[in-house]
Design a protein around this motif. Structure first.
Motif, short mmCIF file in Angstrom:
data_model
loop_
_atom_site.label_atom_id
_atom_site.label_comp_id
_atom_site.label_asym_id
_atom_site.label_seq_id
_atom_site.Cartn_x
_atom_site.Cartn_y
_atom_site.Cartn_z
N ALA A 1 4.13 8.65 -21.13
CA ALA A 1 4.41 7.90 -19.58
C ALA A 1 3.38 8.03 -18.67
O ALA A 1 3.54 7.01 -17.77
CB ALA A 1 5.53 8.91 -19.29
N MET A 2 2.64 9.09 -18.25
CA MET A 2 1.81 8.95 -17.23
C MET A 2 0.67 8.02 -17.30
O MET A 2 0.46 7.32 -16.57
CB MET A 2 1.17 10.49 -17.06
CG MET A 2 0.03 10.66 -15.83
SD MET A 2 -0.97 11.85 -15.78
CE MET A 2 -1.97 11.66 -17.30
N VAL A 3 0.25 7.99 -18.69
CA VAL A 3 -1.13 7.01 -18.94
C VAL A 3 -0.42 5.56 -18.79
O VAL A 3 -1.10 4.84 -18.38
CB VAL A 3 -1.65 7.58 -20.25
CG1 VAL A 3 -2.59 6.64 -20.46
CG2 VAL A 3 -2.13 8.77 -20.27
N ALA A 4 0.53 5.64 -19.25
CA ALA A 4 1.42 4.08 -19.43
C ALA A 4 1.57 3.54 -17.84
O ALA A 4 1.36 2.33 -17.66
CB ALA A 4 2.84 4.17 -20.04
N MET A 5 1.69 4.57 -16.98
CA MET A 5 1.64 4.07 -15.66
C MET A 5 0.65 3.91 -14.85
O MET A 5 0.38 3.08 -14.01
CB MET A 5 2.73 4.77 -14.96
CG MET A 5 4.30 4.88 -15.11
SD MET A 5 5.47 5.68 -14.30
CE MET A 5 5.19 7.44 -14.96
N GLN A 6 -0.34 4.93 -15.14
CA GLN A 6 -1.49 4.84 -14.39
C GLN A 6 -2.66 3.79 -14.83
O GLN A 6 -3.49 3.36 -14.14
CB GLN A 6 -2.29 6.29 -14.52
CG GLN A 6 -1.71 7.44 -13.83
CD GLN A 6 -2.67 8.61 -13.73
OE1 GLN A 6 -3.60 8.79 -14.51
NE2 GLN A 6 -2.23 9.53 -12.72
N ALA A 7 -2.57 3.54 -16.12
CA ALA A 7 -3.53 2.34 -16.62
C ALA A 7 -3.42 1.08 -15.76
O ALA A 7 -4.21 0.65 -15.18
CB ALA A 7 -3.27 2.28 -17.96
N PRO A 8 -1.96 0.69 -15.83
CA PRO A 8 -1.95 -0.67 -15.03
C PRO A 8 -1.91 -0.30 -13.42
O PRO A 8 -2.43 -1.23 -12.74
CB PRO A 8 -0.65 -1.24 -15.37
CG PRO A 8 0.11 -0.02 -15.93
CD PRO A 8 -0.80 0.77 -16.59
N GLY A 9 -1.62 0.81 -13.18
CA GLY A 9 -1.65 1.26 -11.83
C GLY A 9 -2.90 1.26 -11.26
O GLY A 9 -3.40 0.81 -10.14
N SER A 10 -3.95 1.95 -11.95
CA SER A 10 -5.57 1.53 -11.58
C SER A 10 -5.79 0.39 -11.14
O SER A 10 -6.61 0.00 -10.35
CB SER A 10 -6.36 2.58 -12.50
OG SER A 10 -5.89 3.93 -12.79
N ALA A 11 -5.40 -0.63 -12.06
CA ALA A 11 -6.07 -2.02 -11.83
C ALA A 11 -5.24 -2.63 -10.61
O ALA A 11 -6.06 -3.38 -9.86
CB ALA A 11 -5.40 -2.75 -13.24
N VAL A 12 -4.21 -2.09 -10.36
CA VAL A 12 -3.35 -2.75 -9.15
C VAL A 12 -4.11 -2.26 -8.04
O VAL A 12 -4.30 -2.83 -6.84
CB VAL A 12 -1.99 -2.43 -9.04
CG1 VAL A 12 -1.18 -2.99 -7.81
CG2 VAL A 12 -1.37 -3.11 -10.46
N ILE A 13 -4.56 -1.02 -8.01
CA ILE A 13 -5.02 -0.41 -6.79
C ILE A 13 -6.56 -1.00 -6.68
O ILE A 13 -7.06 -1.12 -5.19
CB ILE A 13 -5.17 1.27 -6.93
CG1 ILE A 13 -4.16 2.03 -6.92
CG2 ILE A 13 -6.34 1.86 -6.04
CD1 ILE A 13 -4.06 3.30 -7.41
N GLY B 1 0.89 -1.26 0.04
CA GLY B 1 -0.02 0.17 0.02
C GLY B 1 0.77 1.46 0.15
O GLY B 1 0.57 2.09 -0.62
N ALA B 2 1.77 1.05 0.92
CA ALA B 2 2.72 2.38 1.05
C ALA B 2 3.58 2.94 -0.60
O ALA B 2 3.68 3.83 -1.05
CB ALA B 2 3.63 2.22 1.91
N GLY B 3 3.94 1.38 -1.20
CA GLY B 3 4.54 1.62 -2.43
C GLY B 3 3.56 2.17 -3.62
O GLY B 3 3.88 2.93 -4.36
N LEU B 4 2.23 1.73 -3.34
CA LEU B 4 1.23 2.41 -4.22
C LEU B 4 1.23 3.93 -4.21
O LEU B 4 0.89 4.60 -4.95
CB LEU B 4 -0.03 1.70 -4.19
CG LEU B 4 -0.33 0.18 -4.55
CD1 LEU B 4 -1.73 -0.15 -4.27
CD2 LEU B 4 -0.25 0.45 -6.08
N VAL B 5 1.13 4.39 -2.87
CA VAL B 5 1.26 5.82 -2.56
C VAL B 5 2.29 6.41 -3.43
O VAL B 5 2.16 7.61 -4.03
CB VAL B 5 1.26 6.09 -1.13
CG1 VAL B 5 1.17 7.55 -1.07
CG2 VAL B 5 0.06 5.47 -0.50
#
Length: 392
Positions: A210-222, A32-36
């Motif tokens: 770059a932002m979208v490339a990180m946020q797309a999979p990041g949202s799924a992980v969240i 969770g801290a890593g996700l922040v």
């Protein structure tokens, strides 16, 4: 539906506050801290690209408006539904409550780092002096004021309801769930304006790949973290699920146009052609051209070698130091036909090819004077030079 801290009523004692803090594993805390941290890092490329390009082109102010309302509504939804856990930080200590609040911190950081993007949009707004650009400027300001009004209203109403009805009151929790539903509804269309803007421009513009490339999979992980680790209410995490689906669509468009633009630049560089800096929508040229039409844009009138050599020799003589004075001072050859003819003042003639005499109008005539040089006597210039052909 996830863990409900108000399931046994509003906690009053220290033991009851400890009961609303389920144990979170060490791996879950690290995750969770890593996700922040990852959320903050994923949004930074958009900040960097806006400062680098210093232009709003490629961004949708409607998408920025919806994104801010969505992120803030999701954060306040989490605060109102987890308010006993927030209060537990005061009663039992921050070290005991923080693991259960990591998802709330993720929502807060998402909003905190997205909020300045609207400011940058207004600061770096590019004025194009068109009616559409003026309307876009006016509406972006209206939406920005409306966004500030809504954020202030949501915050004030949440504090008021919590104070009047209690943190586990029916009205308070109903409003919290309503914010989650509002966040879900907004998320369904949140990225649609940006997807449309990118598709219409046929270019990424100031939108960060770059932002979208990180946020797309990041949202799924969240979503996985909220469901499996902190056991959030479905109204809290479903908005992230909808956001992840749209981000993957936007990621596909941005990747396609970036690769298309790079391939076009490489092909143009190979052929020695210049490439446009913006997409076809911004240049205004949407019409396809055939190979013959493209070739006609670069056609150069043919010039015979003899004329070209004569012109180059004359240009070299005129532009060399003292060259123009030397040509001007050289006496013109006399022929039998012109020996008895009256001389023409300040004129020079040559044998081959025939020269067109230039009568000087002023001592500083552009046809007979180099920049930053004294006035020179006019010389005969081949007619082809006066016609303005290109010397490659």
């Amino acid at each position: 539906m996830g863990f409900d801290p108000c399931e046994n009523g509003e906690p009053q004692t220290s033991s009851s506050f400890e009961a609303v803090l389920p144990e979170v594993s060490t791996a879950g805390i690290v995750f969770g801290a890593g996700l922040v941290v990852a959320i903050a890092i994923s949004i930074l490329p958009q900040h960097v690209k806006l400062f680098r390009k210093r232009s709003h082109i490629g961004l949708s102010f409607v998408a920025l408006f919806l994104q801010n309302i969505n992120c803030f509504s999701a954060f306040m939804n989490s605060v109102l539904l987890k308010e006993p856990q927030f209060k537990a930080c005061v009663v039992v200590g921050f070290d005991a409550c923080m693991p259960n609040l990591l998802s709330s911190w993720q929502l807060f950081v998402t909003w905190l780092f997205n909020f300045p993007l609207y400011f940058y949009y207004l600061i770096f707004f590019t004025k194009l002096h068109t009616n559409e650009n003026r309307r876009q400027r006016i509406f972006s300001l209206i939406f920005f004021v409306l966004m500030l009004f809504l954020l202030t209203g949501i915050t004030g109403l949440s504090i008021l309801l919590s104070y009047v009805n209690g943190m586990c009151g029916t009205v308070t929790r109903t409003f919290g769930m309503a914010l989650g539903i509002i966040s879900l509804i907004i998320t369904i269309v949140q990225w649609s304006p940006q997807i449309y803007t990118t598709w219409r421009n046929k270019a990424a513009g100031s939108m960060s790949l770059a932002m979208v490339a990180m946020q797309a999979p990041g949202s799924a992980v969240i979503v996985v973290f909220m469901v499996a680790v902190t056991h959030e209410n479905i109204t809290t995490w479903v908005s992230y699920l909808a956001s992840a689906a749209q981000l993957f669509i936007l990621l596909f468009l941005l990747t396609y146009y970036e690769l298309h633009d790079r391939c076009g630049k490489k092909g143009a560089a190979t052929n020695g052609e210049a490439t446009p800096a913006v997409g076809p929508l911004l240049t205004g040229d949407h019409s396809p051209k055939s190979a013959d039409e493209e070739a006609s844009l670069h056609d150069i009138p043919p010039v015979d070698e003899a004329t070209l050599a004569e012109a180059r020799a004359l240009a070299a003589a005129v532009l060399s130091p003292g060259g123009s004075d030397h040509i001007a001072d050289e006496p013109p050859p006399q022929s039998a036909a012109t020996a008895t003819a009256p001389p023409v003042a300040n004129a020079v003639s040559t044998n081959e090819p025939e020269a067109v005499l230039i009568e000087p109008s002023t001592p500083t005539s552009p046809a007979t004077r180099r920049p930053n040089s004294p006035a020179v006597k006019p010389a005969a210039v081949p007619a082809v030079v006066q016609q303005g052909f290109s010397i490659n």
